[in-house]
Design an enzyme around this catalytic site. Structure first.
Site, short mmCIF file in Angstrom:
data_model
loop_
_atom_site.label_atom_id
_atom_site.label_comp_id
_atom_site.label_asym_id
_atom_site.label_seq_id
_atom_site.Cartn_x
_atom_site.Cartn_y
_atom_site.Cartn_z
N LYS A 239 2.56 -3.22 0.94
CA LYS A 239 2.85 -2.88 -0.46
C LYS A 239 3.65 -1.59 -0.59
O LYS A 239 3.83 -1.07 -1.69
CB LYS A 239 1.54 -2.75 -1.24
CG LYS A 239 0.69 -4.01 -1.20
CD LYS A 239 -0.68 -3.80 -1.78
CE LYS A 239 -1.55 -5.03 -1.58
NZ LYS A 239 -2.94 -4.81 -2.03
N GLY B 293 5.94 2.01 -3.78
CA GLY B 293 4.77 1.16 -3.59
C GLY B 293 4.49 0.42 -4.88
O GLY B 293 4.91 0.85 -5.96
N THR C 166 -9.94 -3.38 -2.71
CA THR C 166 -9.17 -2.49 -1.83
C THR C 166 -9.80 -2.48 -0.44
O THR C 166 -11.01 -2.29 -0.31
CB THR C 166 -9.15 -1.06 -2.40
OG1 THR C 166 -8.62 -1.08 -3.72
CG2 THR C 166 -8.32 -0.13 -1.53
N THR D 108 -5.56 -3.93 -5.80
CA THR D 108 -4.91 -3.04 -4.83
C THR D 108 -5.18 -1.59 -5.19
O THR D 108 -5.67 -1.28 -6.28
CB THR D 108 -3.39 -3.28 -4.79
OG1 THR D 108 -2.85 -2.68 -3.62
CG2 THR D 108 -2.70 -2.70 -6.01
N SER E 229 -6.30 -1.24 -9.09
CA SER E 229 -7.71 -1.29 -9.50
C SER E 229 -8.53 -0.14 -8.93
O SER E 229 -9.49 0.31 -9.54
CB SER E 229 -8.32 -2.62 -9.07
OG SER E 229 -8.19 -2.80 -7.67
#
Length: 261
Positions: A98, A109, A226, A66, A188
Protein backbone atom coordinates in the site's frame (compact mmCIF):
# COMPACT_ATOMS: atom_id res chain seq x y z
CA UNK A 1 -62.49 10.64 3.07
CA UNK A 2 -60.13 10.91 6.01
CA UNK A 3 -57.12 10.71 3.68
CA UNK A 4 -58.47 13.56 1.54
CA UNK A 5 -59.05 15.63 4.67
CA UNK A 6 -55.53 14.81 5.84
CA UNK A 7 -53.99 15.94 2.56
CA UNK A 8 -55.88 19.24 2.73
CA UNK A 9 -54.76 19.73 6.30
CA UNK A 10 -51.20 18.89 5.30
CA UNK A 11 -51.13 21.55 2.59
CA UNK A 12 -52.54 24.12 4.98
CA UNK A 13 -50.07 23.27 7.71
CA UNK A 14 -47.10 23.27 5.34
CA UNK A 15 -47.82 26.85 4.30
CA UNK A 16 -48.10 28.21 7.82
CA UNK A 17 -45.04 30.08 9.17
CA UNK A 18 -45.37 28.43 12.56
CA UNK A 19 -45.21 25.03 10.87
CA UNK A 20 -41.68 25.76 9.69
CA UNK A 21 -40.68 26.86 13.17
CA UNK A 22 -42.01 23.60 14.56
CA UNK A 23 -39.69 21.63 12.31
CA UNK A 24 -41.98 21.08 9.30
CA UNK A 25 -44.89 18.68 9.06
CA UNK A 26 -43.20 16.09 11.22
CA UNK A 27 -42.99 18.62 14.05
CA UNK A 28 -46.63 19.65 13.59
CA UNK A 29 -47.84 16.06 13.73
CA UNK A 30 -45.74 15.35 16.79
CA UNK A 31 -47.16 18.39 18.59
CA UNK A 32 -50.71 17.26 17.87
CA UNK A 33 -50.16 13.62 18.73
CA UNK A 34 -50.71 12.52 15.12
CA UNK A 35 -47.18 11.38 14.29
CA UNK A 36 -48.15 7.72 14.59
CA UNK A 37 -51.63 8.03 13.02
CA UNK A 38 -51.55 5.89 9.82
CA UNK A 39 -54.02 8.15 8.04
CA UNK A 40 -51.91 11.27 8.46
CA UNK A 41 -48.54 9.60 7.95
CA UNK A 42 -49.79 7.99 4.74
CA UNK A 43 -51.21 11.29 3.52
CA UNK A 44 -47.97 13.24 3.89
CA UNK A 45 -44.97 11.10 4.88
CA UNK A 46 -42.17 12.85 6.68
CA UNK A 47 -39.72 14.65 4.43
CA UNK A 48 -36.96 14.14 7.00
CA UNK A 49 -36.69 10.47 6.10
CA UNK A 50 -36.02 11.23 2.45
CA UNK A 51 -33.53 13.96 3.33
CA UNK A 52 -31.72 11.57 5.69
CA UNK A 53 -31.56 8.97 2.93
CA UNK A 54 -30.23 11.53 0.49
CA UNK A 55 -27.58 12.65 2.98
CA UNK A 56 -26.62 9.05 3.62
CA UNK A 57 -26.35 8.23 -0.08
CA UNK A 58 -24.11 11.25 -0.72
CA UNK A 59 -21.87 10.60 2.28
CA UNK A 60 -18.52 9.10 1.30
CA UNK A 61 -18.05 5.59 2.75
CA UNK A 62 -15.73 5.29 5.71
CA UNK A 63 -12.36 3.82 4.79
CA UNK A 64 -11.64 0.51 6.50
CA UNK A 65 -9.22 -2.34 6.41
CA UNK A 66 -5.79 -0.78 6.73
CA UNK A 67 -3.46 1.58 8.56
CA UNK A 68 -1.05 3.95 6.82
CA UNK A 69 1.25 6.19 8.87
CA UNK A 70 3.63 8.96 7.83
CA UNK A 71 6.13 10.38 10.34
CA UNK A 72 8.42 13.36 9.74
CA UNK A 73 11.21 14.08 12.22
CA UNK A 74 14.66 15.68 12.03
CA UNK A 75 14.72 15.83 8.24
CA UNK A 76 13.68 12.19 7.85
CA UNK A 77 10.31 11.03 6.49
CA UNK A 78 9.02 7.48 6.94
CA UNK A 79 5.83 6.15 5.37
CA UNK A 80 4.66 2.72 6.53
CA UNK A 81 1.54 0.66 5.82
CA UNK A 82 0.28 -2.76 6.81
CA UNK A 83 -0.52 -5.43 4.23
CA UNK A 84 -3.94 -6.78 5.22
CA UNK A 85 -6.99 -6.82 2.96
CA UNK A 86 -10.27 -7.62 4.69
CA UNK A 87 -13.56 -8.53 3.05
CA UNK A 88 -16.32 -8.55 5.64
CA UNK A 89 -14.99 -10.70 8.46
CA UNK A 90 -12.43 -12.53 6.32
CA UNK A 91 -8.78 -11.70 5.70
CA UNK A 92 -8.40 -12.33 1.96
CA UNK A 93 -4.77 -11.24 1.57
CA UNK A 94 -2.05 -10.49 4.14
CA UNK A 95 0.69 -8.91 2.02
CA UNK A 96 -0.70 -6.17 -0.22
CA UNK A 97 1.68 -3.30 -0.91
CA UNK A 98 0.00 0.00 0.00
CA UNK A 99 3.04 2.28 -0.35
CA UNK A 100 4.63 3.39 -3.59
CA UNK A 101 7.23 5.71 -5.02
CA UNK A 102 5.90 8.47 -7.29
CA UNK A 103 8.61 9.74 -9.58
CA UNK A 104 11.99 10.45 -8.01
CA UNK A 105 10.93 12.75 -5.18
CA UNK A 106 7.52 11.73 -3.80
CA UNK A 107 6.22 8.76 -1.81
CA UNK A 108 2.60 7.83 -1.21
CA UNK A 109 0.35 5.41 0.65
CA UNK A 110 -3.34 4.64 0.39
CA UNK A 111 -6.30 3.30 2.32
CA UNK A 112 -9.44 2.06 0.59
CA UNK A 113 -10.04 0.35 -2.74
CA UNK A 114 -6.77 -0.58 -4.46
CA UNK A 115 -7.90 0.09 -8.02
CA UNK A 116 -9.36 3.45 -7.01
CA UNK A 117 -6.15 4.45 -5.21
CA UNK A 118 -3.95 3.49 -8.15
CA UNK A 119 -6.12 5.56 -10.46
CA UNK A 120 -5.67 8.54 -8.14
CA UNK A 121 -1.91 8.01 -7.94
CA UNK A 122 -1.76 8.09 -11.75
CA UNK A 123 -3.69 11.36 -11.80
CA UNK A 124 -1.43 12.78 -9.09
CA UNK A 125 1.70 11.86 -11.03
CA UNK A 126 0.34 13.63 -14.10
CA UNK A 127 -0.42 16.71 -11.99
CA UNK A 128 3.09 16.62 -10.53
CA UNK A 129 4.59 16.55 -14.00
CA UNK A 130 2.27 19.35 -15.07
CA UNK A 131 3.28 21.57 -12.12
CA UNK A 132 7.03 20.89 -12.06
CA UNK A 133 6.80 18.46 -9.13
CA UNK A 134 5.39 21.06 -6.74
CA UNK A 135 3.64 18.68 -4.37
CA UNK A 136 1.24 21.09 -2.68
CA UNK A 137 0.07 22.60 -5.97
CA UNK A 138 -0.39 19.17 -7.55
CA UNK A 139 -2.35 17.86 -4.55
CA UNK A 140 -4.67 20.86 -4.56
CA UNK A 141 -5.37 20.34 -8.25
CA UNK A 142 -6.01 16.64 -7.65
CA UNK A 143 -8.34 17.46 -4.75
CA UNK A 144 -10.34 19.82 -6.97
CA UNK A 145 -10.53 17.25 -9.75
CA UNK A 146 -11.43 14.45 -7.33
CA UNK A 147 -14.32 16.43 -5.88
CA UNK A 148 -15.73 17.85 -9.11
CA UNK A 149 -15.12 15.17 -11.74
CA UNK A 150 -18.16 12.95 -12.31
CA UNK A 151 -16.02 9.81 -12.54
CA UNK A 152 -13.33 10.52 -9.94
CA UNK A 153 -15.72 11.50 -7.15
CA UNK A 154 -16.99 7.91 -7.05
CA UNK A 155 -13.54 6.61 -6.12
CA UNK A 156 -13.29 5.30 -2.55
CA UNK A 157 -9.81 5.87 -1.16
CA UNK A 158 -7.70 8.24 0.91
CA UNK A 159 -4.09 9.16 0.13
CA UNK A 160 -1.03 10.23 2.09
CA UNK A 161 1.83 11.72 0.08
CA UNK A 162 5.12 13.29 1.08
CA UNK A 163 8.33 14.71 -0.34
CA UNK A 164 11.44 16.07 1.37
CA UNK A 165 9.63 19.18 2.59
CA UNK A 166 5.89 18.49 2.86
CA UNK A 167 3.49 15.77 4.04
CA UNK A 168 -0.16 15.89 2.91
CA UNK A 169 -3.39 13.95 3.27
CA UNK A 170 -5.87 14.03 0.36
CA UNK A 171 -9.52 12.99 0.57
CA UNK A 172 -12.42 12.80 -1.87
CA UNK A 173 -14.14 15.67 -0.08
CA UNK A 174 -11.61 18.07 -1.59
CA UNK A 175 -9.50 18.27 1.57
CA UNK A 176 -5.72 18.66 1.30
CA UNK A 177 -4.41 18.63 4.87
CA UNK A 178 -0.88 19.28 6.14
CA UNK A 179 -0.24 18.11 9.73
CA UNK A 180 0.98 20.59 12.31
CA UNK A 181 3.34 18.06 13.90
CA UNK A 182 4.57 16.04 10.93
CA UNK A 183 2.39 12.99 11.65
CA UNK A 184 -0.42 11.70 9.40
CA UNK A 185 -2.41 8.47 9.64
CA UNK A 186 -5.33 7.14 7.59
CA UNK A 187 -7.41 3.97 7.61
CA UNK A 188 -9.29 2.04 10.26
CA UNK A 189 -6.28 1.86 12.60
CA UNK A 190 -5.36 5.53 12.16
CA UNK A 191 -6.56 6.74 15.59
CA UNK A 192 -4.25 4.27 17.34
CA UNK A 193 -1.25 4.91 15.08
CA UNK A 194 -1.71 8.68 15.17
CA UNK A 195 -2.04 8.84 18.95
CA UNK A 196 0.97 6.60 19.51
CA UNK A 197 3.15 8.49 17.03
CA UNK A 198 2.28 11.84 18.58
CA UNK A 199 3.11 10.51 22.02
CA UNK A 200 6.50 9.26 20.81
CA UNK A 201 7.51 12.02 18.40
CA UNK A 202 9.38 14.03 21.07
CA UNK A 203 11.07 11.06 22.69
CA UNK A 204 14.89 11.40 22.66
CA UNK A 205 16.77 8.60 20.98
CA UNK A 206 13.90 7.78 18.57
CA UNK A 207 14.10 8.84 14.94
CA UNK A 208 11.17 8.86 12.50
CA UNK A 209 11.58 5.18 11.64
CA UNK A 210 11.61 4.10 15.28
CA UNK A 211 8.52 6.20 16.03
CA UNK A 212 6.69 4.76 13.02
CA UNK A 213 7.64 1.20 13.94
CA UNK A 214 6.37 1.46 17.52
CA UNK A 215 3.19 3.31 16.53
CA UNK A 216 2.31 0.76 13.83
CA UNK A 217 2.83 -2.13 16.24
CA UNK A 218 0.39 -0.50 18.64
CA UNK A 219 -2.13 -0.03 15.82
CA UNK A 220 -1.71 -3.65 14.72
CA UNK A 221 -2.43 -4.87 18.23
CA UNK A 222 -5.55 -2.69 18.55
CA UNK A 223 -7.15 -2.81 15.09
CA UNK A 224 -8.48 -6.10 13.70
CA UNK A 225 -8.16 -4.75 10.13
CA UNK A 226 -4.40 -4.16 10.48
CA UNK A 227 -1.61 -6.75 10.50
CA UNK A 228 2.13 -6.54 11.12
CA UNK A 229 3.22 -7.26 7.55
CA UNK A 230 4.61 -3.79 6.89
CA UNK A 231 5.99 -2.10 3.81
CA UNK A 232 7.75 1.21 4.26
CA UNK A 233 9.56 3.94 2.35
CA UNK A 234 11.94 6.55 3.68
CA UNK A 235 13.09 9.96 2.47
CA UNK A 236 16.41 10.90 4.03
CA UNK A 237 17.75 14.38 4.75
CA UNK A 238 19.19 14.58 1.22
CA UNK A 239 15.85 13.80 -0.42
CA UNK A 240 16.79 10.27 -1.45
CA UNK A 241 14.00 7.67 -1.37
CA UNK A 242 14.73 4.20 -0.03
CA UNK A 243 12.69 1.15 0.79
CA UNK A 244 13.38 0.03 4.37
CA UNK A 245 12.50 -2.93 6.54
CA UNK A 246 10.75 -1.20 9.42
CA UNK A 247 11.05 -4.28 11.63
CA UNK A 248 14.84 -4.00 11.72
CA UNK A 249 15.12 -0.36 12.74
CA UNK A 250 16.38 0.62 16.16
CA UNK A 251 16.55 4.04 17.81
CA UNK A 252 18.26 7.17 16.53
CA UNK A 253 19.61 6.67 13.05
CA UNK A 254 18.00 3.25 12.86
CA UNK A 255 16.17 4.00 9.63
CA UNK A 256 19.19 3.03 7.59
CA UNK A 257 19.17 -0.56 8.77
CA UNK A 258 17.79 -2.99 6.27
CA UNK A 259 17.37 -0.26 3.66
CA UNK A 260 17.29 -0.87 -0.05
CA UNK A 261 18.21 1.52 -2.82
Amino acid sequence: MLAVHARSLGRALAGAPWAQQAGGLAGVLAERGLARDPVYTAAFPSSSGSSNRAAHSSRRPEVHSTTVLCVRKDGQVVLVADGQVTMGGTVVKPNVRKTRKIGEHVIGGFAGATADALTLFERLESKLEEHSWQLTRACIELGKMWRMDKYLRKLDAALVVADQHTSLQITGNGDVLEPHDGVIAIGSGSPYALSAARALIDMPGMDAAAVAKKAMRIASDACIYTNDNYTSLQIDSEGKIQEIDINTVGGAGGGGAGSKA
